[in-house]
Scaffold this motif. Structure first.
Motif, short mmCIF file in Angstrom:
data_model
loop_
_atom_site.label_atom_id
_atom_site.label_comp_id
_atom_site.label_asym_id
_atom_site.label_seq_id
_atom_site.Cartn_x
_atom_site.Cartn_y
_atom_site.Cartn_z
N UNK A 292 -6.67 3.77 2.18
CA UNK A 292 -5.48 3.11 2.74
C UNK A 292 -5.87 2.32 3.98
N UNK A 293 -6.67 2.93 4.84
CA UNK A 293 -7.13 2.24 6.05
C UNK A 293 -7.93 0.99 5.70
N UNK A 294 -8.75 1.09 4.66
CA UNK A 294 -9.56 -0.05 4.24
C UNK A 294 -8.67 -1.22 3.81
N UNK A 295 -7.64 -0.92 3.02
CA UNK A 295 -6.71 -1.97 2.58
C UNK A 295 -6.00 -2.60 3.77
N UNK A 296 -5.51 -1.76 4.68
CA UNK A 296 -4.76 -2.27 5.83
C UNK A 296 -5.65 -3.11 6.75
N UNK B 102 -9.47 -1.24 -7.91
CA UNK B 102 -9.37 -0.71 -9.27
C UNK B 102 -8.64 0.62 -9.32
N UNK B 103 -9.28 1.62 -9.95
CA UNK B 103 -8.60 2.92 -10.11
C UNK B 103 -8.88 3.89 -8.97
N UNK B 104 -9.57 3.43 -7.92
CA UNK B 104 -9.91 4.35 -6.84
C UNK B 104 -8.67 4.85 -6.09
N UNK B 105 -7.72 3.97 -5.85
CA UNK B 105 -6.50 4.40 -5.16
C UNK B 105 -5.67 5.36 -6.01
N UNK B 106 -5.41 5.06 -7.29
CA UNK B 106 -4.66 6.03 -8.11
C UNK B 106 -5.35 7.40 -8.18
N UNK B 107 -6.68 7.41 -8.26
CA UNK B 107 -7.39 8.70 -8.33
C UNK B 107 -7.28 9.45 -7.00
N UNK B 108 -7.37 8.71 -5.89
CA UNK B 108 -7.24 9.35 -4.58
C UNK B 108 -5.82 9.87 -4.38
N UNK C 96 0.48 -10.13 0.52
CA UNK C 96 -0.32 -10.79 -0.50
C UNK C 96 -1.78 -10.34 -0.42
N UNK C 97 -2.30 -10.25 0.79
CA UNK C 97 -3.69 -9.80 0.94
C UNK C 97 -3.84 -8.32 0.60
N UNK C 98 -2.81 -7.51 0.90
CA UNK C 98 -2.88 -6.11 0.51
C UNK C 98 -2.93 -5.95 -1.01
N UNK C 99 -2.11 -6.72 -1.72
CA UNK C 99 -2.13 -6.64 -3.18
C UNK C 99 -3.49 -7.04 -3.73
N UNK C 100 -4.12 -8.02 -3.10
CA UNK C 100 -5.46 -8.44 -3.53
C UNK C 100 -6.48 -7.32 -3.29
N UNK D 115 0.83 -1.20 0.00
CA UNK D 115 0.00 0.00 0.00
C UNK D 115 0.87 1.26 0.00
N UNK D 116 2.13 1.14 0.39
CA UNK D 116 3.01 2.31 0.46
C UNK D 116 3.20 2.96 -0.91
N UNK D 117 2.96 2.22 -1.99
CA UNK D 117 3.07 2.78 -3.34
C UNK D 117 2.09 3.92 -3.55
N UNK D 118 1.01 3.92 -2.76
CA UNK D 118 -0.04 4.93 -2.92
C UNK D 118 -0.02 5.97 -1.81
N UNK D 119 1.06 6.00 -1.04
CA UNK D 119 1.15 6.92 0.10
C UNK D 119 2.28 7.92 -0.14
N UNK D 120 1.99 9.23 -0.08
CA UNK D 120 3.05 10.23 -0.23
C UNK D 120 4.11 10.07 0.84
N UNK D 121 5.30 10.58 0.57
CA UNK D 121 6.39 10.47 1.53
C UNK D 121 6.12 11.35 2.74
N UNK D 122 6.83 11.05 3.83
CA UNK D 122 6.70 11.86 5.05
C UNK D 122 7.12 13.30 4.77
N UNK D 123 8.10 13.49 3.92
CA UNK D 123 8.56 14.85 3.59
C UNK D 123 7.47 15.62 2.85
#
Length: 261
Positions: free
Chosen positions: A148-152, A237-243, A227-231, A18-26
């Motif tokens: 992100x919370x939903x995935x985690x 779908x595209x909801x994470x990239x749009x968010x 593995x479950x996060x990737x699923x 999920x970190x791929x969709x999370x901006x950096x701390x900076x």
């Protein structure tokens, strides 16, 4: 589980999908600085100097290095279950005057609605200047964090029930039993010394992390969870990239505000 299980000995080795969709701390820090600047600009309308000089912006994945418990044996021996402090005691504490508190929060210290007025008679905005700053930055779009919370959450629930993760926990339980401690779950170790002296907490944390490393508890849980996060990510779908794109827009707005300051 197509991805290999890597042995993990410290939290820095944990990389959640999920970190791929999370901006950096900076990047997120810029949002905190922009919020501070906007709050201060608003407060000045009411003749108030905002005394907060820095804003600690919590990252979306703060604490991910402890998602599976203590990892680093040496760190556990030094700090126990406590996370190493990033700032000195008392740093960042806000001690506002009554008027400043009212303007920033929209409430009096007693909890009543703010009555302060600007020079032109305008009332304090609903929720105070801090809320106004938040709205100017975020608007009505803040979709990333819930996704992100939903995935985690979804991945964690599935990991807890997964036979591979449970087998790793059984191995950890057996290791701890050999050392004289009987626990039903890994989290029980920290709970058992929650009010104990610091030395005892450190000893338990070190043993906890040592057993986890011996049976590769963290590596297995991380692989299963990932593995479950990737699923879950695929299901969205595209909801994470749009968010994430909306979050990038927020960071761009914040960067512009900080640059103008």
């Amino acid at each position: 589980m197509p991805h290999p299980i890597a042995a993990i000995g410290n939290g820095a080795q944990l990389h959640l999908p999920i970190a791929e969709y999370v901006p950096s701390a900076r990047e997120d820090e810029v949002v905190g600085r922009a919020a501070l600047a906007l709050t201060e600009t608003c407060a000045r309308r009411f003749g108030v100097h905002y005394t907060v000089r820095s804003v600690e912006q919590p990252g979306i994945l703060d604490g991910a290095d402890r998602r599976y418990g203590v990892v680093d044996v040496d760190e556990a021996a030094r700090s126990g279950y406590a996370r190493p402090s990033k700032k000195a005691d008392g740093a960042g504490q806000w001690r506002p005057s009554g008027r400043e508190y009212e303007v920033v929060t929209g409430r009096t210290p007693a909890g009543e609605p703010a009555t302060v007025r600007a020079a032109d008679g305008a009332p304090v905005p609903a929720g105070g200047c801090a809320q106004e700053a938040w709205q100017r930055l975020h608007g009505d779009d803040d979709r990333l964090l819930p996704l992100v919370d939903e995935v985690l959450r979804e991945a964690w629930t599935q990991t807890l029930a997964d036979s591979r993760a449970r087998a790793a926990e059984t191995s950890w339980i057996e290791c701890m039993r050999e050392a004289g401690h009987v626990f039903g779950h890994r989290w029980d170790a920290a709970k058992s010394v929650g009010t104990a002296p610091a030395e005892q907490q450190r000893a338990m944390a070190k043993l906890d992390a040592t057993c986890a490393r011996r049976v590769d508890y963290v590596g297995i849980w991380h692989a299963v969870d990932s593995a479950y996060q990737r699923r879950a990510i695929a299901r969205l779908g595209d909801r994470l990239p749009r968010a994430l794109a909306a979050r990038r827009d927020l960071i761009a707005r914040a960067t512009d505000i900080v640059g103008r300051g």
